[in-house]
Design an enzyme around this catalytic site. Structure first.
Site, PDB file in Angstrom:
ATOM      1  N   CYS A 181     -47.987 -53.066 -36.966  1.00  0.00           N
ATOM      2  CA  CYS A 181     -47.881 -52.950 -38.414  1.00  0.00           C
ATOM      3  C   CYS A 181     -46.516 -52.431 -38.834  1.00  0.00           C
ATOM      4  O   CYS A 181     -45.744 -51.927 -38.021  1.00  0.00           O
ATOM      5  CB  CYS A 181     -48.979 -52.048 -38.970  1.00  0.00           C
ATOM      6  SG  CYS A 181     -48.737 -50.305 -38.581  1.00  0.00           S
TER       7      CYS A 181
ATOM      8  N   CYS B 298     -11.971 -50.269   6.812  1.00  0.00           N
ATOM      9  CA  CYS B 298     -11.953 -49.097   7.696  1.00  0.00           C
ATOM     10  C   CYS B 298     -12.825 -49.347   8.929  1.00  0.00           C
ATOM     11  O   CYS B 298     -13.645 -50.279   8.950  1.00  0.00           O
ATOM     12  CB  CYS B 298     -12.444 -47.874   6.928  1.00  0.00           C
ATOM     13  SG  CYS B 298     -12.391 -46.336   7.878  1.00  0.00           S
TER      14      CYS B 298
ATOM     15  N   CYS C 155      -6.549 -48.770  -5.978  1.00  0.00           N
ATOM     16  CA  CYS C 155      -7.398 -47.953  -6.855  1.00  0.00           C
ATOM     17  C   CYS C 155      -8.504 -47.220  -6.099  1.00  0.00           C
ATOM     18  O   CYS C 155      -9.256 -46.457  -6.725  1.00  0.00           O
ATOM     19  CB  CYS C 155      -8.018 -48.820  -7.951  1.00  0.00           C
ATOM     20  SG  CYS C 155      -9.185 -50.072  -7.346  1.00  0.00           S
TER      21      CYS C 155
ATOM     22  N   CYS D 166     -10.111 -42.754   3.795  1.00  0.00           N
ATOM     23  CA  CYS D 166     -11.137 -43.746   3.464  1.00  0.00           C
ATOM     24  C   CYS D 166     -12.115 -43.096   2.487  1.00  0.00           C
ATOM     25  O   CYS D 166     -12.606 -41.989   2.737  1.00  0.00           O
ATOM     26  CB  CYS D 166     -11.861 -44.200   4.725  1.00  0.00           C
ATOM     27  SG  CYS D 166     -13.303 -45.252   4.404  1.00  0.00           S
TER      28      CYS D 166
ATOM     29  N   CYS E  52       0.812  -1.223   0.000  1.00  0.00           N
ATOM     30  CA  CYS E  52       0.000   0.000   0.000  1.00  0.00           C
ATOM     31  C   CYS E  52       0.848   1.277   0.000  1.00  0.00           C
ATOM     32  O   CYS E  52       0.312   2.372  -0.179  1.00  0.00           O
ATOM     33  CB  CYS E  52      -0.944   0.014   1.203  1.00  0.00           C
ATOM     34  SG  CYS E  52      -0.103   0.146   2.808  1.00  0.00           S
TER      35      CYS E  52
END
Length: 590
Positions: free
Chosen positions: A310, A250, A260, A228, A142
């Site tokens: 049809c 857990c 993964c 987790c 400033c």
């Protein structure tokens, strides 16, 4: 230098070679269907309070961390680094954040080149800016003049007023976790802003946010720890690679794969699970359904489903094109010369000429693909639903029914552990069986031998699970609804404990076979030499003819367990030679 704190690569599959289910060793090989030859009464020895399944479980290779545990470990690591390097705790914290909270990496780098490490992380020993007027300082943001008491500097010496510091740090904290690596506002300066300065200059709310980022960084930046993934769970897991499996349970009761972070899926590998989940959520199955059940409008090409009897089709507005469902020709071309409005014969003529062969072939392939996927998905989903129901039944058993049964049968709850053990086995087996359907979907069609072997093992395991589930779910109700002790309860105890052991054995062998890539048979269906002479040999058959074929069935022939016992073909219980019917399932001896 090497240290026990170094993190082994969590993706090193080769290091995780212990068998989670069987605990098998080279000195104690197991056949595919080892007969149940344990005394079921051993489960209920009054003098032994140990879990009967403990001997089958490997040593746990992970630790569940609550928030208090995480904070304690974080503080311990900071204290260790500060003590060894003789630096303030705030400086130790900056070092650890930079090196992903690895104490060994901090020590190695520091003692190798302290000056370079200080420069890299922003721990400056000398100020780079000296103000000539000690009575008045100009804020670098400033540009207002302040007395020294209203100015704060980092280790670099660049002066900024309290208000500008507060705005700068607060904005950084609200921008996210990047505030943990905050540097001096001067663009050319790399001096670190430590936590003491942050606590001095920002609001209580920003302090709390910074503290939360710091706590989460200890888990998210550390290769040995993960949160987790269960919704709402705030626990973390510290994983020790090198032994056991990737499956982690857990405290919130959710089980997941460390590698993964998907739901626990052993024995199916992470790649297969990823493909299966993507297939379940992708638009590919919608396209297969469209190809199998619709045809494109000849004019606008939008897919149209035939919903009336049809063959006269009218596309939706604004197209409104009228055409024949069979030949996709304009309806105005249809009349008596083409066989009548409802008996178009152009399609058959064109088909004989081969005009529609490629289109029909593609449509048929899409239909077959959809039917095959539906077959596996329905069974995958059904076992998932059964597992969820089993979890609910297990909870009710533990909270309500065990106490009720203890009162009814006049037995202590410690003697009813076999029921809880059975339900835990059911829950685990449903999980394994569910993922075997994903495995089967991606099993190569041309490997008929492996496909037959897989279906045989899967069928045997599923049959054993159904017997166990029915016994635990339906036969137990007789005793739960009884008014007093039943003389048949001990027989039920023996049966349920025996079925639990047999079913566990079935699934151990199924898991081991899938993890070995079904290597016990070659692609032509012949039993491999490894299957007949190694620890992976297929042992006994359960007499459910028709599941296996050819050499697979031959390798699964029934056998006598030893000179004094014979194995039941129905449940594999080891009966004494003199028995004419199985003591477990009452199946007559054959």
């Amino acid at each position: 230098m090497d240290s026990e704190d170094d993190m082994h690569d969590a993706n090193d599959l080769d290091s995780l070679d212990d068998d989670f289910y069987s605990g098998e060793t080279e000195d104690a090989p197991m056949d595919y269907y080892t007969d149940y030859d344990d005394d079921a009464d051993d489960y209920f020895d009054d003098g032994d309070d140990s879990d009967p399944a403990d001997s089958r479980r490997p040593e746990q290779n992970f630790t569940i961390l609550k928030e208090s545990d995480i904070r304690q470990r974080q503080e311990d690591d900071i204290s260790r680094v500060a003590a060894v390097l003789s630096i303030p705790r705030v400086a130790a914290s900056i070092l650890l954040r930079h090196y992903n909270w690895s104490v060994s990496k901090v020590n190695d780098a520091w003692f190798a080149d302290e000056e370079q490490v200080r420069k890299t992380v922003g721990l400056l020993e000398k100020k780079v800016y000296e103000n000539p007027d000690a009575n008045e300082l100009t804020c670098g943001i400033c540009f207002e003049v302040y007395p020294p008491s209203k100015i704060q500097t980092a280790s670099c010496g660049h002066p900024y007023c309290f208000s500008c510091w507060g705005g700068y740090i607060g904005t950084s904290i609200n921008d996210g976790p990047g505030c943990l690596m905050l540097r001096c506002p001067d663009p050319s300066c790399g001096a670190a802003v430590d936590q003491d300065m942050i606590n001095l200059l920002v609001s209580a709310e920003d302090k709390e946010k910074y503290d939360r980022y710091l706590l989460r960084s200890y888990i998210e930046d550390n290769k040995k720890t993960k949160w987790c993934p269960a919704p709402g769970c705030e626990h973390a897991v510290n994983f020790d690679a090198g032994s056991g499996s990737y499956d982690v349970s857990c405290l919130c009761s959710y089980s997941f794969c460390w590698n993964c972070t998907e739901e626990a899926h052993r024995p199916v590998d992470c790649g297969t699970v990823s493909k299966w989940i993507l297939k379940n959520s992708a638009e590919s199955e919608n396209m297969n359904w469209i190809l199998a059940n619709s045809k494109p409008c000849p004019k606008c090409k939008r897919p149209i489903e035939k919903n009336q009897g049809c063959m006269h089709m009218t596309c939706t507005p604004p197209c409104k094109f009228e055409f024949c469902w069979l030949c996709l020709g304009a309806w105005t071309d249809h009349g008596e010369r083409t066989g009548g409005f409802y008996a178009c014969n152009r399609y058959e003529a064109a088909k004989q000429e081969g005009v529609y062969d490629e289109t029909e072939k593609r449509r048929e392939m899409a239909k077959n693909s959809l039917e095959r996927y539906t077959h596996y998905y329905e069974r995958w989903a059904s076992n998932q639903s059964s597992r969820q129901k089993a979890l609910a039944d297990l909870h009710q058993m533990q909270t309500i029914n065990i106490e009720k049964l203890s009162d009814t049968q006049c037995q202590p709850e410690s003697q009813l552990k076999f029921i809880t053990e059975a339900w835990l086995q059911i829950v685990e087996c449903r999980r394994v069986l569910k993922w075997t359907y994903a495995y089967g979907f991606y099993l190569a069609e041309h490997e008929q031998g492996k496909k037959q072997f897989f279906e045989y093992l899967q069928g045997e395991a599923e049959s054993g699970l159904e017997r166990l589930h029915q016994c635990a779910e339906k036969e137990l109700q007789v005793f739960l609804n009884g008014d007093g002790p039943s003389k048949d309860f001990n027989d039920f105890r023996t049966k349920l404990a025996g079925l639990t052991s047999v079913t566990r054995n079935y699934f151990e062998n199924l898991v081991r076979a899938l993890e070995n890539g079904l290597c016990d048979v070659d692609s032509n269906g012949a039993a491999s030499s490894k299957a007949t002479g190694s620890k992976n040999a297929a042992g006994s058959s359960k007499g459910r003819g028709g599941r296996g074929k050819g050499t697979i069935r031959a390798s699964m022939s029934s056998r006598i367990t030893d000179d004094n016992h014979w194995s039941c073909e129905q449940c594999t219980y080891a009966n004494v030679r003199s028995a004419t019917a199985c003591q477990m399932c009452n199946q007559p001896r054959r």
